[in-house]
Design a protein around this motif. Sequence first.
Motif, PDB file in Angstrom:
ATOM      1  N   SER A  54       2.228  11.415 -10.621  1.00  0.00           N
ATOM      2  CA  SER A  54       1.512  12.686 -10.681  1.00  0.00           C
ATOM      3  C   SER A  54       2.447  13.869 -10.911  1.00  0.00           C
ATOM      4  O   SER A  54       1.994  14.953 -11.241  1.00  0.00           O
ATOM      5  CB  SER A  54       0.718  12.907  -9.397  1.00  0.00           C
ATOM      6  N   ASN A  74       2.119   6.375  -7.126  1.00  0.00           N
ATOM      7  CA  ASN A  74       1.103   7.333  -7.557  1.00  0.00           C
ATOM      8  C   ASN A  74       1.606   8.768  -7.435  1.00  0.00           C
ATOM      9  O   ASN A  74       1.335   9.603  -8.313  1.00  0.00           O
ATOM     10  CB  ASN A  74      -0.191   7.145  -6.765  1.00  0.00           C
ATOM     11  N   GLN A  75       2.341   9.065  -6.362  1.00  0.00           N
ATOM     12  CA  GLN A  75       2.932  10.386  -6.211  1.00  0.00           C
ATOM     13  C   GLN A  75       3.927  10.677  -7.323  1.00  0.00           C
ATOM     14  O   GLN A  75       3.961  11.776  -7.884  1.00  0.00           O
ATOM     15  CB  GLN A  75       3.620  10.524  -4.865  1.00  0.00           C
ATOM     16  N   VAL A 133       0.849  -1.197   0.000  1.00  0.00           N
ATOM     17  CA  VAL A 133       0.000   0.000   0.000  1.00  0.00           C
ATOM     18  C   VAL A 133       0.882   1.244   0.000  1.00  0.00           C
ATOM     19  O   VAL A 133       0.646   2.185  -0.770  1.00  0.00           O
ATOM     20  CB  VAL A 133      -0.970  -0.018   1.205  1.00  0.00           C
ATOM     21  N   ALA A 134       1.891   1.263   0.844  1.00  0.00           N
ATOM     22  CA  ALA A 134       2.810   2.405   0.900  1.00  0.00           C
ATOM     23  C   ALA A 134       3.559   2.559  -0.419  1.00  0.00           C
ATOM     24  O   ALA A 134       3.722   3.685  -0.926  1.00  0.00           O
ATOM     25  CB  ALA A 134       3.799   2.229   2.047  1.00  0.00           C
ATOM     26  N   GLN A 149       2.538   1.585  -3.395  1.00  0.00           N
ATOM     27  CA  GLN A 149       1.602   2.060  -4.409  1.00  0.00           C
ATOM     28  C   GLN A 149       1.360   3.560  -4.259  1.00  0.00           C
ATOM     29  O   GLN A 149       1.238   4.282  -5.247  1.00  0.00           O
ATOM     30  CB  GLN A 149       0.271   1.291  -4.321  1.00  0.00           C
ATOM     31  N   HIS A 150       1.320   4.032  -3.028  1.00  0.00           N
ATOM     32  CA  HIS A 150       1.157   5.469  -2.773  1.00  0.00           C
ATOM     33  C   HIS A 150       2.347   6.249  -3.336  1.00  0.00           C
ATOM     34  O   HIS A 150       2.183   7.292  -3.969  1.00  0.00           O
ATOM     35  CB  HIS A 150       1.000   5.710  -1.271  1.00  0.00           C
ATOM     36  N   ILE A 151       3.540   5.737  -3.115  1.00  0.00           N
ATOM     37  CA  ILE A 151       4.755   6.398  -3.632  1.00  0.00           C
ATOM     38  C   ILE A 151       4.733   6.413  -5.174  1.00  0.00           C
ATOM     39  O   ILE A 151       5.073   7.425  -5.788  1.00  0.00           O
ATOM     40  CB  ILE A 151       6.017   5.686  -3.097  1.00  0.00           C
TER      41      ILE A 151
END
Length: 94
Positions: free
Chosen positions: A93, A89-90, A82-83, A85-87
């Motif tokens: 972007s 996505n950042q 999860v962490a 995937q967050h990185i």
Amino acid sequence: LLETLESCLRLNECYQEQYRLTKDKLLTMPKGKQFDFSETQIFGKFDLFCRRIIKLVDMFSTMQQFGALAEHKLEGMEPLLVAFQHIINQFRSK
């Protein structure tokens, strides 16, 4: 993408190797014109670009490795994935 980035690194190595070979060859002919150029001025920007490429290659390799781990659904990996995937996505972007 990784192959293209790695080919840029090899290109820089080849350019610098050819520059040094030509410079050494000219040194054996003292009557001819000599290279008196600064390697830093010639290759400085390319070297800086290659340092950025190395960081990108490391990052993309890590992304591929984590992607492979995510497919195996190992116990206790969920928070890390999860962490991660967050990185990702950042990064996408930006």
